[in-house]
Design a protein around this motif. Structure first.
Motif, mmCIF file in Angstrom:
data_model
loop_
_atom_site.group_PDB
_atom_site.id
_atom_site.type_symbol
_atom_site.label_atom_id
_atom_site.label_comp_id
_atom_site.label_asym_id
_atom_site.label_seq_id
_atom_site.Cartn_x
_atom_site.Cartn_y
_atom_site.Cartn_z
ATOM 1 N N LEU A 28 -0.671 -5.130 -1.682
ATOM 2 C CA LEU A 28 -0.004 -3.985 -1.805
ATOM 3 C C LEU A 28 0.533 -3.914 -3.195
ATOM 4 C CD1 LEU A 28 0.324 -4.479 1.387
ATOM 5 C CD2 LEU A 28 2.146 -2.846 1.252
ATOM 6 N N ALA A 29 0.391 -2.686 -3.683
ATOM 7 C CA ALA A 29 0.712 -2.259 -5.337
ATOM 8 C C ALA A 29 2.312 -2.405 -5.429
ATOM 9 C CB ALA A 29 0.250 -1.032 -5.643
ATOM 10 N N PHE A 30 2.684 -3.223 -6.378
ATOM 11 C CA PHE A 30 4.152 -3.243 -7.011
ATOM 12 C C PHE A 30 4.054 -3.861 -8.226
ATOM 13 C CE2 PHE A 30 8.097 -5.374 -7.939
ATOM 14 C CZ PHE A 30 8.928 -4.182 -7.733
ATOM 15 N N GLU A 31 4.684 -3.064 -9.080
ATOM 16 C CA GLU A 31 4.910 -3.513 -10.548
ATOM 17 C C GLU A 31 6.342 -3.151 -11.247
ATOM 18 O OE1 GLU A 31 2.813 -5.396 -12.486
ATOM 19 O OE2 GLU A 31 1.239 -5.265 -10.967
ATOM 20 N N PRO A 32 7.038 -4.108 -11.415
ATOM 21 C CA PRO A 32 8.368 -4.173 -11.865
ATOM 22 C C PRO A 32 8.247 -3.318 -13.084
ATOM 23 C CG PRO A 32 7.574 -6.403 -12.113
ATOM 24 C CD PRO A 32 6.585 -5.800 -11.493
ATOM 25 N N ALA B 30 5.749 -4.052 6.614
ATOM 26 C CA ALA B 30 6.217 -4.442 7.928
ATOM 27 C C ALA B 30 5.690 -3.437 9.070
ATOM 28 C CB ALA B 30 7.841 -4.323 8.006
ATOM 29 N N ALA B 31 5.825 -2.116 8.599
ATOM 30 C CA ALA B 31 4.969 -1.310 9.332
ATOM 31 C C ALA B 31 3.618 -1.325 9.612
ATOM 32 C CB ALA B 31 5.075 0.081 8.937
ATOM 33 N N ARG B 32 2.792 -2.034 8.710
ATOM 34 C CA ARG B 32 1.304 -2.344 8.925
ATOM 35 C C ARG B 32 1.363 -3.386 9.775
ATOM 36 N NH1 ARG B 32 -2.014 -1.988 3.213
ATOM 37 N NH2 ARG B 32 -1.378 0.032 2.715
ATOM 38 N N ILE B 33 2.290 -4.445 9.628
ATOM 39 C CA ILE B 33 1.991 -5.848 10.620
ATOM 40 C C ILE B 33 2.389 -5.245 12.071
ATOM 41 C CG2 ILE B 33 3.660 -7.900 11.078
ATOM 42 C CD1 ILE B 33 3.894 -8.243 7.923
ATOM 43 N N ASP B 34 3.337 -4.117 11.951
ATOM 44 C CA ASP B 34 3.679 -3.831 13.320
ATOM 45 C C ASP B 34 2.415 -3.116 14.125
ATOM 46 O OD1 ASP B 34 6.484 -4.973 13.381
ATOM 47 O OD2 ASP B 34 7.346 -2.822 12.936
ATOM 48 N N ARG B 35 1.751 -2.393 13.462
ATOM 49 C CA ARG B 35 0.471 -1.890 13.790
ATOM 50 C C ARG B 35 -0.482 -2.771 14.432
ATOM 51 N NH1 ARG B 35 1.869 2.056 9.577
ATOM 52 N NH2 ARG B 35 0.274 0.982 8.309
ATOM 53 N N LEU B 36 -0.524 -4.225 14.081
ATOM 54 C CA LEU B 36 -1.500 -5.232 14.214
ATOM 55 C C LEU B 36 -1.264 -5.685 15.813
ATOM 56 C CD1 LEU B 36 -1.413 -7.304 10.954
ATOM 57 C CD2 LEU B 36 -3.217 -5.733 11.768
ATOM 58 N N ARG B 37 0.018 -5.281 16.151
ATOM 59 C CA ARG B 37 0.302 -5.951 17.613
ATOM 60 C C ARG B 37 -0.734 -5.311 18.526
ATOM 61 N NH1 ARG B 37 6.731 -5.385 18.152
ATOM 62 N NH2 ARG B 37 7.167 -6.296 16.155
ATOM 63 N N ASP C 9 13.884 -1.178 -9.193
ATOM 64 C CA ASP C 9 12.751 -1.966 -8.688
ATOM 65 C C ASP C 9 13.146 -2.401 -7.401
ATOM 66 O OD1 ASP C 9 11.624 -1.463 -11.248
ATOM 67 O OD2 ASP C 9 11.992 -3.469 -12.066
ATOM 68 N N LEU C 10 14.456 -2.890 -7.274
ATOM 69 C CA LEU C 10 14.566 -3.651 -5.762
ATOM 70 C C LEU C 10 14.566 -2.519 -4.737
ATOM 71 C CD1 LEU C 10 17.751 -5.634 -6.438
ATOM 72 C CD2 LEU C 10 15.394 -6.533 -5.750
ATOM 73 N N ALA C 11 14.848 -1.335 -5.119
ATOM 74 C CA ALA C 11 14.886 -0.169 -4.051
ATOM 75 C C ALA C 11 13.304 0.190 -3.988
ATOM 76 C CB ALA C 11 15.549 0.898 -4.459
ATOM 77 N N ARG C 12 12.380 0.022 -5.039
ATOM 78 C CA ARG C 12 11.198 0.331 -4.495
ATOM 79 C C ARG C 12 10.662 -0.976 -4.140
ATOM 80 N NH1 ARG C 12 9.474 -0.190 -10.332
ATOM 81 N NH2 ARG C 12 7.206 -0.419 -9.411
ATOM 82 N N LEU C 13 10.821 -2.030 -3.950
ATOM 83 C CA LEU C 13 10.373 -3.211 -3.507
ATOM 84 C C LEU C 13 10.691 -3.163 -2.036
ATOM 85 C CD1 LEU C 13 8.653 -6.014 -4.252
ATOM 86 C CD2 LEU C 13 11.083 -7.118 -4.361
ATOM 87 N N ASP C 14 11.956 -2.738 -1.634
ATOM 88 C CA ASP C 14 12.371 -2.269 -0.201
ATOM 89 C C ASP C 14 11.302 -1.592 0.231
ATOM 90 O OD1 ASP C 14 14.282 -2.693 2.099
ATOM 91 O OD2 ASP C 14 14.600 -0.680 1.521
ATOM 92 N N TYR C 15 10.977 -0.425 -0.142
ATOM 93 C CA TYR C 15 9.892 0.353 0.199
ATOM 94 C C TYR C 15 8.833 -0.026 0.471
ATOM 95 C CZ TYR C 15 7.422 4.545 0.458
ATOM 96 O OH TYR C 15 6.424 5.488 0.897
ATOM 97 N N VAL C 16 8.270 -1.038 -0.366
ATOM 98 C CA VAL C 16 7.013 -1.759 -0.241
ATOM 99 C C VAL C 16 6.919 -2.578 0.780
ATOM 100 C CG1 VAL C 16 5.279 -3.289 -1.257
ATOM 101 C CG2 VAL C 16 6.207 -1.070 -2.630
ATOM 102 N N TYR C 17 8.123 -3.307 1.071
ATOM 103 C CA TYR C 17 8.235 -4.170 2.006
ATOM 104 C C TYR C 17 8.195 -3.776 3.615
ATOM 105 C CZ TYR C 17 8.036 -8.479 -0.553
ATOM 106 O OH TYR C 17 7.737 -9.625 -1.199
ATOM 107 N N ARG C 18 8.967 -2.407 3.540
ATOM 108 C CA ARG C 18 9.138 -1.673 4.833
ATOM 109 C C ARG C 18 7.804 -1.325 5.332
ATOM 110 N NH1 ARG C 18 14.446 -0.184 6.438
ATOM 111 N NH2 ARG C 18 16.076 -0.962 5.160
ATOM 112 N N GLY C 19 6.891 -0.668 4.149
ATOM 113 C CA GLY C 19 5.503 -0.350 4.555
ATOM 114 C C GLY C 19 4.640 -1.589 5.079
#
Length: 98
Positions: A55-59, A90-97, A78-88
């Protein structure tokens, strides 16, 4: 068993240790590897151990003088953007179930 692995490790001993542990896990389990573009991928390649999603993230770039006093605000952004990326992620991981 299917395992989701998340890492954002820089080059070094921790990444080599993780690669060794993942190699053992890959022999027994199906791995989905999730990482960011900021993680090291040149020296230790993990893509052969399982399906990899990057996933794309650049500070933000440092401001330098004389605006350096606003640097903490950039880090908060940057922390807020990183939180958004990690939530996305987590959503991808949830879809793997199943």
């Amino acid at each position: 068993m299917r395992l989701a692995i998340v890492h954002n490790l820089p080059s070094g001993g921790a990444l080599r240790a993780a690669a060794a542990q993942l190699a053992v896990l890959a022999g027994r389990h199906e791995l989905d590897l999730f990482t960011l573009t900021t993680a090291e991928s040149q020296l230790v390649d993990l893509s052969h151990l399982g399906r990899q999603q990057v996933l794309a993230f650049e500070p933000s770039a440092p401001l330098g003088r004389p605006l350096g006093m606003f640097e903490p605000l950039l880090r908060l952004r940057d922390l807020a953007r990183l939180d958004y990326v990690y939530r996305g992620m987590a959503a991808r991981i949830d879809r793997l179930r199943p």
